[in-house]
Design a protein around this motif. Structure first.
Motif, short mmCIF file in Angstrom:
data_model
loop_
_atom_site.label_atom_id
_atom_site.label_comp_id
_atom_site.label_asym_id
_atom_site.label_seq_id
_atom_site.Cartn_x
_atom_site.Cartn_y
_atom_site.Cartn_z
N TYR A 176 -11.54 -18.57 -26.16
CA TYR A 176 -12.12 -19.56 -26.91
C TYR A 176 -12.29 -18.61 -28.43
CZ TYR A 176 -15.24 -22.82 -29.69
OH TYR A 176 -15.94 -23.69 -30.32
N PHE A 177 -12.76 -17.49 -28.21
CA PHE A 177 -13.16 -16.55 -29.28
C PHE A 177 -11.84 -15.59 -29.57
CE2 PHE A 177 -17.42 -17.82 -27.75
CZ PHE A 177 -17.92 -18.28 -28.94
N SER A 178 -10.76 -16.24 -29.71
CA SER A 178 -9.55 -15.37 -29.96
C SER A 178 -8.61 -16.21 -30.76
CB SER A 178 -8.98 -15.03 -28.73
OG SER A 178 -8.13 -16.08 -28.19
N LYS A 179 -7.60 -15.40 -31.49
CA LYS A 179 -6.43 -16.12 -32.15
C LYS A 179 -5.65 -16.85 -31.23
CE LYS A 179 -7.38 -14.09 -36.09
NZ LYS A 179 -7.99 -14.79 -37.22
N ALA A 180 -5.75 -17.16 -29.67
CA ALA A 180 -5.14 -17.76 -28.91
C ALA A 180 -5.81 -19.21 -28.61
CB ALA A 180 -4.95 -17.16 -27.70
N ARG A 181 -6.99 -19.20 -29.35
CA ARG A 181 -7.81 -20.39 -29.26
C ARG A 181 -7.18 -21.63 -28.86
NH1 ARG A 181 -12.71 -21.45 -33.23
NH2 ARG A 181 -14.26 -21.72 -31.50
N ASN A 182 -6.14 -22.00 -29.69
CA ASN A 182 -5.42 -23.42 -29.68
C ASN A 182 -4.30 -23.51 -28.72
OD1 ASN A 182 -7.05 -24.56 -31.55
ND2 ASN A 182 -5.97 -23.35 -33.21
N THR A 183 -3.97 -22.31 -27.74
CA THR A 183 -2.93 -22.48 -27.03
C THR A 183 -3.57 -23.27 -25.47
OG1 THR A 183 -3.51 -20.24 -26.09
CG2 THR A 183 -1.76 -20.34 -27.73
N PRO A 184 -2.71 -23.82 -24.92
CA PRO A 184 -3.28 -24.44 -23.63
C PRO A 184 -3.80 -23.71 -22.52
CG PRO A 184 -1.07 -25.09 -23.79
CD PRO A 184 -1.43 -24.31 -25.14
N ARG A 185 -3.01 -22.51 -22.45
CA ARG A 185 -3.44 -21.40 -21.62
C ARG A 185 -3.02 -20.09 -22.12
NH1 ARG A 185 0.29 -21.83 -16.07
NH2 ARG A 185 -1.52 -23.07 -15.33
N CYS A 186 -3.73 -19.09 -21.42
CA CYS A 186 -3.62 -17.81 -22.03
C CYS A 186 -3.76 -16.75 -20.85
CB CYS A 186 -4.17 -17.22 -23.18
SG CYS A 186 -5.90 -17.07 -22.78
N GLU A 187 -3.40 -15.50 -20.88
CA GLU A 187 -3.74 -14.52 -19.85
C GLU A 187 -4.96 -13.66 -20.67
OE1 GLU A 187 -0.19 -12.14 -19.20
OE2 GLU A 187 0.64 -13.80 -18.11
N VAL A 188 -5.65 -13.69 -19.80
CA VAL A 188 -6.94 -12.45 -20.11
C VAL A 188 -6.84 -11.40 -19.29
CG1 VAL A 188 -9.55 -12.32 -20.36
CG2 VAL A 188 -8.23 -14.52 -20.84
N ILE A 189 -7.02 -10.41 -20.03
CA ILE A 189 -7.32 -9.00 -19.12
C ILE A 189 -8.63 -8.54 -18.71
CG2 ILE A 189 -4.98 -8.01 -19.91
CD1 ILE A 189 -6.70 -6.23 -21.68
N TYR A 190 -8.91 -7.91 -17.74
CA TYR A 190 -10.28 -7.38 -17.59
C TYR A 190 -10.38 -6.30 -16.69
CZ TYR A 190 -10.22 -9.74 -12.91
OH TYR A 190 -9.63 -9.94 -11.59
N THR A 191 -11.43 -5.47 -16.82
CA THR A 191 -11.55 -4.36 -15.99
C THR A 191 -13.18 -4.04 -16.05
OG1 THR A 191 -11.18 -1.87 -15.92
CG2 THR A 191 -11.41 -2.78 -18.03
N GLN A 192 -13.43 -3.10 -15.12
CA GLN A 192 -14.87 -2.45 -15.02
C GLN A 192 -15.23 -1.97 -16.66
OE1 GLN A 192 -15.19 -0.33 -11.33
NE2 GLN A 192 -16.76 -1.89 -10.80
N ALA A 193 -16.26 -2.02 -17.07
CA ALA A 193 -16.56 -1.50 -18.36
C ALA A 193 -16.61 0.18 -18.44
CB ALA A 193 -18.21 -1.60 -18.88
N LYS A 194 -16.94 0.67 -17.49
CA LYS A 194 -16.44 2.06 -17.30
C LYS A 194 -15.08 2.50 -17.25
CE LYS A 194 -16.07 2.15 -12.06
NZ LYS A 194 -16.66 2.77 -11.01
#
Length: 130
Positions: free
Chosen positions: A68-86
């Motif tokens: 939602y808080f990205s330039k991909a906001r209007n796409t129906p689906r997206c990939e989001v990467i995640y990792t531990q903050a460390k």
């Protein structure tokens, strides 16, 4: 914002806020998220108590906010990467809002209006209580 499990989800809104969130606020066990596929967007962090892990629902909650808080906001689906903050670093010389990561995983996020509304309402409710 508050995840379905009750975890605090923090979102950077500017490049400087993203830097602060990613390198100063986030703790090692917290999970850090960013929309993938080359889109610009906010850094998102789930604040996790020591020794706890997030459920798939919380991962999707944070991923929904990253979407939602990205330039991909209007796409129906997206990939989001995640990792531990460390695993998030800010090498000297990188511009504001840019970091490097290791150990990332990917979650696919569909735009779910009900989930998004619940999350946005969780922040509105918190601001009303302040």
């Amino acid at each position: 914002f508050t995840s379905s499990e009750g975890y605090l989800i923090l979102v950077g809104r500017t490049n400087r806020e993203n830097d602060r969130l990613s390198v100063a606020v986030a703790r090692g066990n917290d999970l850090w998220f960013h929309v993938g596929q080359g889109y610009a967007g906010s850094h998102v962090v789930i604040r996790l108590p020591r020794g706890k892990t997030a459920s798939l629902e919380s991962l999707l909650d944070a991923g929904t906010l990253a979407h939602y808080f990205s330039k991909a906001r209007n796409t129906p689906r997206c990939e989001v990467i995640y990792t531990q903050a460390k695993n998030v670093r800010k090498p000297k010389g990188l511009p504001p809002g840019r970091v490097t990561t290791t150990g990332t995983k990917t979650v696919r996020v569909d735009r779910e209006e009900d989930r998004l509304r619940r999350l946005l309402d969780s922040a509105a409710g918190a601001m009303g209580r302040s």
